[in-house]
Motif scaffolding. Structure first.
Motif, PDB file in Angstrom:
ATOM      1  N   ARG A   1      60.678  75.987  -7.711  1.00  0.00           N
ATOM      2  CA  ARG A   1      60.177  74.626  -7.931  1.00  0.00           C
ATOM      3  C   ARG A   1      61.338  73.682  -8.229  1.00  0.00           C
ATOM      4  NH1 ARG A   1      54.809  74.170  -8.226  1.00  0.00           N
ATOM      5  NH2 ARG A   1      53.585  76.060  -8.488  1.00  0.00           N
ATOM      6  N   TRP A   2      61.220  72.474  -7.668  1.00  0.00           N
ATOM      7  CA  TRP A   2      62.193  71.416  -7.902  1.00  0.00           C
ATOM      8  C   TRP A   2      61.576  70.356  -8.804  1.00  0.00           C
ATOM      9  CZ3 TRP A   2      67.231  71.274  -6.563  1.00  0.00           C
ATOM     10  CH2 TRP A   2      67.679  72.144  -5.552  1.00  0.00           C
ATOM     11  N   SER A   3      62.383  69.820  -9.700  1.00  0.00           N
ATOM     12  CA  SER A   3      61.955  68.712 -10.548  1.00  0.00           C
ATOM     13  C   SER A   3      63.168  67.835 -10.813  1.00  0.00           C
ATOM     14  CB  SER A   3      61.357  69.211 -11.864  1.00  0.00           C
ATOM     15  OG  SER A   3      62.312  69.963 -12.595  1.00  0.00           O
ATOM     16  N   LYS A   4      62.922  66.668 -11.366  1.00  0.00           N
ATOM     17  CA  LYS A   4      64.017  65.775 -11.714  1.00  0.00           C
ATOM     18  C   LYS A   4      64.203  65.824 -13.226  1.00  0.00           C
ATOM     19  CE  LYS A   4      66.038  61.609  -9.761  1.00  0.00           C
ATOM     20  NZ  LYS A   4      65.812  60.341  -9.039  1.00  0.00           N
ATOM     21  N   VAL A   5      65.457  65.923 -13.644  1.00  0.00           N
ATOM     22  CA  VAL A   5      65.754  66.052 -15.066  1.00  0.00           C
ATOM     23  C   VAL A   5      65.235  64.823 -15.815  1.00  0.00           C
ATOM     24  CG1 VAL A   5      67.625  66.214 -16.754  1.00  0.00           C
ATOM     25  CG2 VAL A   5      67.743  67.520 -14.630  1.00  0.00           C
ATOM     26  N   ALA A   6      64.742  65.064 -17.018  1.00  0.00           N
ATOM     27  CA  ALA A   6      64.187  64.025 -17.897  1.00  0.00           C
ATOM     28  C   ALA A   6      62.836  63.525 -17.422  1.00  0.00           C
ATOM     29  CB  ALA A   6      65.156  62.854 -18.062  1.00  0.00           C
ATOM     30  N   GLY A   7      62.168  64.295 -16.546  1.00  0.00           N
ATOM     31  CA  GLY A   7      60.792  63.982 -16.175  1.00  0.00           C
ATOM     32  C   GLY A   7      60.616  62.872 -15.169  1.00  0.00           C
ATOM     33  N   GLY A   8      61.694  62.469 -14.492  1.00  0.00           N
ATOM     34  CA  GLY A   8      61.563  61.422 -13.483  1.00  0.00           C
ATOM     35  C   GLY A   8      60.790  61.898 -12.268  1.00  0.00           C
ATOM     36  N   LEU A   9      60.324  60.943 -11.480  1.00  0.00           N
ATOM     37  CA  LEU A   9      59.579  61.272 -10.268  1.00  0.00           C
ATOM     38  C   LEU A   9      60.537  61.635  -9.141  1.00  0.00           C
ATOM     39  CD1 LEU A   9      56.809  58.504 -10.230  1.00  0.00           C
ATOM     40  CD2 LEU A   9      56.582  60.892 -10.919  1.00  0.00           C
ATOM     41  N   LEU A  10      60.143  62.613  -8.349  1.00  0.00           N
ATOM     42  CA  LEU A  10      60.895  62.958  -7.156  1.00  0.00           C
ATOM     43  C   LEU A  10      60.677  61.884  -6.090  1.00  0.00           C
ATOM     44  CD1 LEU A  10      59.991  66.756  -7.002  1.00  0.00           C
ATOM     45  CD2 LEU A  10      62.215  65.785  -7.630  1.00  0.00           C
ATOM     46  N   PRO A  11      61.567  61.799  -5.112  1.00  0.00           N
ATOM     47  CA  PRO A  11      61.364  60.816  -4.036  1.00  0.00           C
ATOM     48  C   PRO A  11      60.023  60.960  -3.325  1.00  0.00           C
ATOM     49  CG  PRO A  11      63.599  61.650  -3.969  1.00  0.00           C
ATOM     50  CD  PRO A  11      62.872  62.467  -5.011  1.00  0.00           C
ATOM     51  N   SER A  12      59.456  62.173  -3.339  1.00  0.00           N
ATOM     52  CA  SER A  12      58.148  62.396  -2.722  1.00  0.00           C
ATOM     53  C   SER A  12      57.020  61.784  -3.541  1.00  0.00           C
ATOM     54  CB  SER A  12      57.895  63.893  -2.544  1.00  0.00           C
ATOM     55  OG  SER A  12      57.941  64.560  -3.804  1.00  0.00           O
ATOM     56  N   GLY A  13      57.306  61.433  -4.797  1.00  0.00           N
ATOM     57  CA  GLY A  13      56.299  60.786  -5.641  1.00  0.00           C
ATOM     58  C   GLY A  13      55.768  61.656  -6.755  1.00  0.00           C
ATOM     59  N   GLY A  14      55.858  62.979  -6.633  1.00  0.00           N
ATOM     60  CA  GLY A  14      55.357  63.869  -7.674  1.00  0.00           C
ATOM     61  C   GLY A  14      56.458  64.272  -8.633  1.00  0.00           C
ATOM     62  N   GLN A  15      56.086  64.981  -9.685  1.00  0.00           N
ATOM     63  CA  GLN A  15      57.056  65.449 -10.663  1.00  0.00           C
ATOM     64  C   GLN A  15      57.601  66.831 -10.327  1.00  0.00           C
ATOM     65  OE1 GLN A  15      55.143  65.021 -14.542  1.00  0.00           O
ATOM     66  NE2 GLN A  15      56.282  63.116 -14.853  1.00  0.00           N
ATOM     67  N   GLU A  16      56.938  67.550  -9.411  1.00  0.00           N
ATOM     68  CA  GLU A  16      57.401  68.874  -9.002  1.00  0.00           C
ATOM     69  C   GLU A  16      57.189  69.051  -7.507  1.00  0.00           C
ATOM     70  OE1 GLU A  16      57.146  72.085 -12.654  1.00  0.00           O
ATOM     71  OE2 GLU A  16      55.579  72.077 -11.135  1.00  0.00           O
ATOM     72  N   TYR A  17      58.077  69.887  -6.925  1.00  0.00           N
ATOM     73  CA  TYR A  17      57.921  70.267  -5.528  1.00  0.00           C
ATOM     74  C   TYR A  17      58.158  71.768  -5.422  1.00  0.00           C
ATOM     75  CZ  TYR A  17      58.840  70.910  -0.579  1.00  0.00           C
ATOM     76  OH  TYR A  17      58.792  71.361   0.714  1.00  0.00           O
ATOM     77  N   ALA A  18      57.236  72.489  -4.786  1.00  0.00           N
ATOM     78  CA  ALA A  18      57.349  73.940  -4.641  1.00  0.00           C
ATOM     79  C   ALA A  18      57.956  74.261  -3.282  1.00  0.00           C
ATOM     80  CB  ALA A  18      55.976  74.599  -4.775  1.00  0.00           C
ATOM     81  N   GLY A  19      59.079  74.962  -3.295  1.00  0.00           N
ATOM     82  CA  GLY A  19      59.715  75.339  -2.042  1.00  0.00           C
ATOM     83  C   GLY A  19      61.212  75.502  -2.219  1.00  0.00           C
ATOM     84  N   TYR A  20      61.817  76.246  -1.300  1.00  0.00           N
ATOM     85  CA  TYR A  20      63.247  76.503  -1.377  1.00  0.00           C
ATOM     86  C   TYR A  20      64.076  75.273  -1.012  1.00  0.00           C
ATOM     87  CZ  TYR A  20      62.125  81.456  -1.806  1.00  0.00           C
ATOM     88  OH  TYR A  20      61.634  82.654  -2.260  1.00  0.00           O
ATOM     89  N   THR A  21      63.531  74.415  -0.144  1.00  0.00           N
ATOM     90  CA  THR A  21      64.286  73.261   0.338  1.00  0.00           C
ATOM     91  C   THR A  21      63.570  71.975  -0.041  1.00  0.00           C
ATOM     92  OG1 THR A  21      65.163  74.535   2.194  1.00  0.00           O
ATOM     93  CG2 THR A  21      65.269  72.140   2.360  1.00  0.00           C
ATOM     94  N   LEU A  22      64.288  71.082  -0.728  1.00  0.00           N
ATOM     95  CA  LEU A  22      63.765  69.768  -1.086  1.00  0.00           C
ATOM     96  C   LEU A  22      64.379  68.758  -0.127  1.00  0.00           C
ATOM     97  CD1 LEU A  22      62.179  67.908  -3.030  1.00  0.00           C
ATOM     98  CD2 LEU A  22      64.256  67.772  -4.424  1.00  0.00           C
ATOM     99  N   ASN A  23      63.560  68.249   0.787  1.00  0.00           N
ATOM    100  CA  ASN A  23      64.035  67.305   1.797  1.00  0.00           C
ATOM    101  C   ASN A  23      63.845  65.887   1.278  1.00  0.00           C
ATOM    102  OD1 ASN A  23      64.753  65.912   4.067  1.00  0.00           O
ATOM    103  ND2 ASN A  23      63.498  67.114   5.470  1.00  0.00           N
ATOM    104  N   LEU A  24      64.957  65.166   1.099  1.00  0.00           N
ATOM    105  CA  LEU A  24      64.903  63.806   0.562  1.00  0.00           C
ATOM    106  C   LEU A  24      64.903  62.741   1.652  1.00  0.00           C
ATOM    107  CD1 LEU A  24      67.411  64.151  -2.424  1.00  0.00           C
ATOM    108  CD2 LEU A  24      64.945  64.500  -2.409  1.00  0.00           C
ATOM    109  N   GLY A  25      65.073  63.147   2.903  1.00  0.00           N
ATOM    110  CA  GLY A  25      65.149  62.156   3.976  1.00  0.00           C
ATOM    111  C   GLY A  25      66.475  61.408   3.908  1.00  0.00           C
ATOM    112  N   ASN A  26      66.490  60.151   4.357  1.00  0.00           N
ATOM    113  CA  ASN A  26      67.700  59.334   4.294  1.00  0.00           C
ATOM    114  C   ASN A  26      67.919  58.851   2.856  1.00  0.00           C
ATOM    115  OD1 ASN A  26      68.062  59.626   7.073  1.00  0.00           O
ATOM    116  ND2 ASN A  26      66.877  57.802   7.539  1.00  0.00           N
ATOM    117  N   SER A  27      69.112  59.083   2.365  1.00  0.00           N
ATOM    118  CA  SER A  27      69.381  58.818   0.954  1.00  0.00           C
ATOM    119  C   SER A  27      69.292  57.335   0.624  1.00  0.00           C
ATOM    120  CB  SER A  27      70.760  59.348   0.573  1.00  0.00           C
ATOM    121  OG  SER A  27      71.768  58.644   1.275  1.00  0.00           O
ATOM    122  N   ARG A  28      68.771  57.076  -0.571  1.00  0.00           N
ATOM    123  CA  ARG A  28      68.683  55.728  -1.115  1.00  0.00           C
ATOM    124  C   ARG A  28      69.324  55.723  -2.504  1.00  0.00           C
ATOM    125  NH1 ARG A  28      63.036  56.499  -0.195  1.00  0.00           N
ATOM    126  NH2 ARG A  28      62.756  56.198  -2.456  1.00  0.00           N
TER     127      ARG A  28
END
Length: 365
Positions: free
Chosen positions: A172-199
């Motif tokens: 599982r992927w999460s953002k430190v300090a409880g921030g939202l991931l670029p996908s909008g959720g607080q957690e993502y399940a999977g080996y690869t977290l795809n962020l798309g084009n960086s912002r």
């Protein structure tokens, strides 16, 4: 005579007591699994012991250990004290009726059914079995997991996290300090977290956690994004009375962070002199604040102010229009500050206290 011998043999067989096979002295201890089967949960790289006790064993029969792999392959382990693979299995006999097997340095591939058996004839066996489950605490693999990285704005980005462990860990992927991931959720399940084009808002610390029933491992990865400055102003149209102080503020986000000499202030397109009171304040997460303080507002001080910030990616500016106010207004500190030879600083809180004291005194009189 032959008929009598056959009859005696038949009667002896009919009343013979079959061997009784049990497995004891197990390490680790046996448990009853969810499916009702007898299981042992072993830790990878540890030794496993099982002792097979056989009562009423015919003298001409051998005690055998074997295993059944998940694909139903039959694996011969031993006959009596004869190990079929001495590197993996050691066999000894603690007593006349017991045969102990030691599975050395057990591995994930050793997760299967283990059977102790004695042949009782006509392809029938007296048996006892255990299913051994092998567990391994998760461990993140450095070479196959993302490390800290710096990317240009607009570059495609994906973060990967690979780990060993058994049963197969959940990742599982999460953002430190409880921030939202670029996908909008607080957690993502999977080996690869795809962020798309960086912002720019993608920058920050990402946490990968691998967890199974026996433990977990975690890794924190920093993602930096190179981007040109963005500016937010405290007030776009502040106002102040003549003779009072007013501070204009610009909050700048950028990477690389602009240095002090890469930030400029202008008033009606004319550079603000170096003698002006300008502050440069470094903050966290690629943020810097610049403040321009006008000690005494007068007609010449009104008008359009521009703060501009630059770095290797480009330049950005923001406008602040200072207007006249018939009444003094608080500065960004919350205080009303009058300029002049005798600088008087009266906070709003102080004013309220003075008014309150005055009212109380009036009421007592």
């Amino acid at each position: 005579m032959e008929i009598i011998i056959l009859l005696i043999s038949f009667v002896a067989c009919a009343f013979a007591i079959d061997p009784n096979v049990t497995i004891i002295d197990e390490a680790p201890k046996m448990i009853i699994g969810v499916s009702g089967r007898k299981e042992m949960i072993a830790t990878k790289d540890k030794d496993v012991f099982m002792t097979c006790v056989v009562h009423n064993k015919p003298a001409d029969k051998k005690v055998e250990w074997r295993a059944i792999a998940p694909d139903n392959t039959n694996i011969e382990i031993s006959e009596d004290q004869d190990s079929k693979d001495a590197y993996r299995y050691q066999i000894d006999q603690p007593s006349a009726i017991s045969w102990r097997v030691k599975i050395q340095n057990i591995q994930i591939a050793d997760e299967m059914r283990y059977i102790c058996q004695v042949d009782i004839g006509l392809q029938k066996y007296a048996t006892e079995e255990r299913y051994i489950r092998v567990t391994e605490k998760p461990q993140i693999m450095d070479l196959l997991t993302s490390s800290n990285q710096l990317v240009e704005e607009g570059d495609p980005v994906q973060l990967t996290c690979n780990c060993t462990g058994w049963p197969r860990p959940n990742v599982r992927w999460s953002k430190v300090a409880g921030g939202l991931l670029p996908s909008g959720g607080q957690e993502y399940a999977g080996y690869t977290l795809n962020l798309g084009n960086s912002r720019p808002d993608h920058r920050g610390y990402y946490k990968c956690t691998c967890q199974n029933m026996v433990g977990k491992d975690a890794r924190i990865v920093y993602l930096g994004v190179v981007f040109k400055p963005t500016i937010q102003v405290g007030q776009m149209e502040p106002a102040q009375a003549y003779g009072y102080q007013k501070t204009l503020e610009c909050v700048i986000e950028a990477y690389p962070v602009p240095s002090e000499d890469q930030i400029t202030w202008t008033h009606e397109n004319i550079p603000v002199p170096s003698s002006a009171k300008i502050k440069y304040i470094e903050g966290a997460m690629n943020r810097v604040t610049t403040k321009l303080t006008i000690r005494g507002v007068d007609p010449n001080a009104l008008g359009l102010y521009t703060c501009q910030a630059s770095n290797t990616k480009g330049s950005t500016q923001a406008n602040i229009n200072l207007k006249y106010s018939s009444q003094p207004t608080p500065d960004i500190t919350g205080e009303i500050i009058r300029s002049g030879a005798s600088l008087i600083s009266i906070s709003i809180t102080t004013l309220l206290m003075l008014v309150t004291v005055g009212l109380l005194h009036t009421c007592k009189v």
